[in-house]
Design an enzyme around this catalytic site. Structure first.
Site, PDB file in Angstrom:
ATOM      1  CE  LYS A  38      -2.325  -1.008   3.772  1.00 24.04           C
ATOM      2  NZ  LYS A  38      -1.798  -2.312   4.203  1.00 24.04           N
ATOM      3  NE  ARG A  58      -4.366  -1.518  10.274  1.00 22.84           N
ATOM      4  CZ  ARG A  58      -3.363  -1.033   9.539  1.00 22.84           C
ATOM      5  NH1 ARG A  58      -3.441   0.128   8.968  1.00 22.84           N
ATOM      6  NH2 ARG A  58      -2.277  -1.750   9.395  1.00 22.84           N
ATOM      7  NE  ARG A 107       7.298  -2.769   6.037  1.00 23.06           N
ATOM      8  CZ  ARG A 107       5.978  -2.579   5.922  1.00 23.06           C
ATOM      9  NH1 ARG A 107       5.459  -2.171   4.792  1.00 23.06           N
ATOM     10  NH2 ARG A 107       5.173  -2.821   6.930  1.00 23.06           N
ATOM     11  NE  ARG A 156       6.351  -0.406  10.067  1.00 26.11           N
ATOM     12  CZ  ARG A 156       5.222  -0.488   9.390  1.00 26.11           C
ATOM     13  NH1 ARG A 156       5.100   0.109   8.233  1.00 26.11           N
ATOM     14  NH2 ARG A 156       4.217  -1.178   9.877  1.00 26.11           N
ATOM     15  NE  ARG A 185       2.036  -5.291  11.428  1.00 24.03           N
ATOM     16  CZ  ARG A 185       3.188  -5.216  10.761  1.00 24.03           C
ATOM     17  NH1 ARG A 185       4.269  -5.822  11.252  1.00 24.03           N
ATOM     18  NH2 ARG A 185       3.268  -4.544   9.650  1.00 24.03           N
TER      19      ARG A 185
HETATM   20  P1  ADP Z   1       1.015  -2.262   7.956  1.00 20.89           P
HETATM   21  O1  ADP Z   1      -0.143  -2.133   7.016  1.00 20.89           O
HETATM   22  O2  ADP Z   1       2.255  -2.731   7.260  1.00 20.89           O
HETATM   23  O3  ADP Z   1       0.695  -3.039   9.180  1.00 20.89           O
HETATM   24  P2  ADP Z   1       0.775   0.514   8.867  1.00 20.89           P
HETATM   25  O4  ADP Z   1       1.869   1.494   8.772  1.00 20.89           O
HETATM   26  O5  ADP Z   1      -0.470   0.786   8.059  1.00 20.89           O
HETATM   27  O6  ADP Z   1       1.441  -0.845   8.462  1.00 20.89           O
HETATM   28  O7  ADP Z   1       0.322   0.327  10.391  1.00 20.89           O
HETATM   29  C1  ADP Z   1       1.228   0.015  11.426  1.00 20.89           C
HETATM   30  C2  ADP Z   1       0.469  -0.095  12.764  1.00 20.89           C
HETATM   31  O8  ADP Z   1      -0.144   1.186  13.076  1.00 20.89           O
HETATM   32  C3  ADP Z   1      -0.700  -1.073  12.784  1.00 20.89           C
HETATM   33  O9  ADP Z   1      -0.284  -2.392  13.060  1.00 20.89           O
HETATM   34  C4  ADP Z   1      -1.576  -0.478  13.905  1.00 20.89           C
HETATM   35  O10 ADP Z   1      -1.070  -0.784  15.175  1.00 20.89           O
HETATM   36  C5  ADP Z   1      -1.410   1.020  13.710  1.00 20.89           C
HETATM   37  N1  ADP Z   1      -2.457   1.571  12.817  1.00 20.89           N
HETATM   38  C6  ADP Z   1      -2.252   2.097  11.570  1.00 20.89           C
HETATM   39  N2  ADP Z   1      -3.410   2.496  11.020  1.00 20.89           N
HETATM   40  C7  ADP Z   1      -4.383   2.207  11.937  1.00 20.89           C
HETATM   41  C8  ADP Z   1      -5.801   2.349  11.970  1.00 20.89           C
HETATM   42  N3  ADP Z   1      -6.466   2.863  10.937  1.00 20.89           N
HETATM   43  N4  ADP Z   1      -6.469   1.940  13.076  1.00 20.89           N
HETATM   44  C9  ADP Z   1      -5.812   1.426  14.116  1.00 20.89           C
HETATM   45  N5  ADP Z   1      -4.480   1.237  14.170  1.00 20.89           N
HETATM   46  C10 ADP Z   1      -3.767   1.629  13.088  1.00 20.89           C
END
Ligand code: ADP
Length: 200
Positions: free
Chosen positions: A14, A89, A128, A134, A146
């Site tokens: 994404k 999400r 990654r 991260r 996750r």
């Molecule tokens: P990825 O899709 O690779 O898991 P992101 O950068 O989108 O990475 O998200 C990393 C973390 O940030 C998630 O595992 C969650 O803990 C938090 N997070 C991100 N976006 C949201 C959201 N919309 N609602 C709740 N938690 C979020």
């Protein structure tokens, strides 16, 4: 306004594709993951609260991310459209987003869902993790967590937009450019459809 959601599990690409879409179509990129990591880097109270949750692979509370998105939409009220990445999400987030956009007399036009199988995702995330800094990408248990959160909380969001006829699945395996080209075709088709509606 032309608003898109780029949807898909962790590691589906994404972030990579968002950069390219933003550049080509001039949409404002809103990534809740990036916004949260910025809060952590800035050591804000919100960042402190989010850090712990993210490191365990759980979701940050809905009201926190909805508040962040709300203020970003307000701040960029003149944007020609938004590209949402990593948001919504949960169903609660999707309903809140639909409401925020309705108030602006706007809506989500399309949800582009990147389709990648889990084995490939784990490989990508571990890789990654070697360079991204991260911590949520270096531990396989956290990565698995996750995915289970994704299946339980996030997959229903795809159903929500499928019911509205807005979901489009895109093959997320191949080169970055091949995937971008599939996304571009979809976006251009949708933009043309929107234009012909607004011309009527
Ligand atoms: P990825 O899709 O690779 O898991 P992101 O950068 O989108 O990475 O998200 C990393 C973390 O940030 C998630 O595992 C969650 O803990 C938090 N997070 C991100 N976006 C949201 C959201 N919309 N609602 C709740 N938690 C979020």
């Amino acid at each position: 306004m032309f608003n898109l959601i780029l949807f898909g599990p962790p590691g589906s690409g994404k972030g990579t594709q968002s950069e390219k879409i933003m550049e080509k179509f001039g949409l404002m990129h809103l990534s809740t993951g990036n916004l949260l990591r910025q809060e952590i880097a800035d050591k804000t109270p919100l960042g402190m609260e989010a850090k712990n949750i993210m490191e365990r692979g759980h979701l940050v509370p809905d009201e926190v991310v909805i508040g962040m998105i709300d203020s970003c939409i307000e701040k960029h009220a003149d944007a020609k459209g938004f590209l949402f990445d990593g948001f919504p999400r949960t169903i609660a987030q999707a309903l809140a987003l639909d409401n925020l956009l309705t108030v602006k007399k706007a809506a989500i036009c399309k949800v582009l869902a990147l389709d990648v199988d889990e084995d490939e995702l784990v490989k990508r995330l571990m890789k990654r993790g070697e360079t991204s800094g991260r911590s949520d990408d270096t531990n396989e248990d956290v990565i698995r967590k996750r995915f289970s959160v994704y299946k339980a909380e996030t997959e229903p969001v795809a159903e929500h937009y499928n019911d509205q006829g807005k979901l489009e699945k895109i093959k997320g395996i191949g080169s970055v450019d091949e995937i971008f080209s599939s996304l571009t075709t979809c976006i251009e088709t949708e933009m043309a459809a929107q234009q012909s509606v607004s011309a009527k």
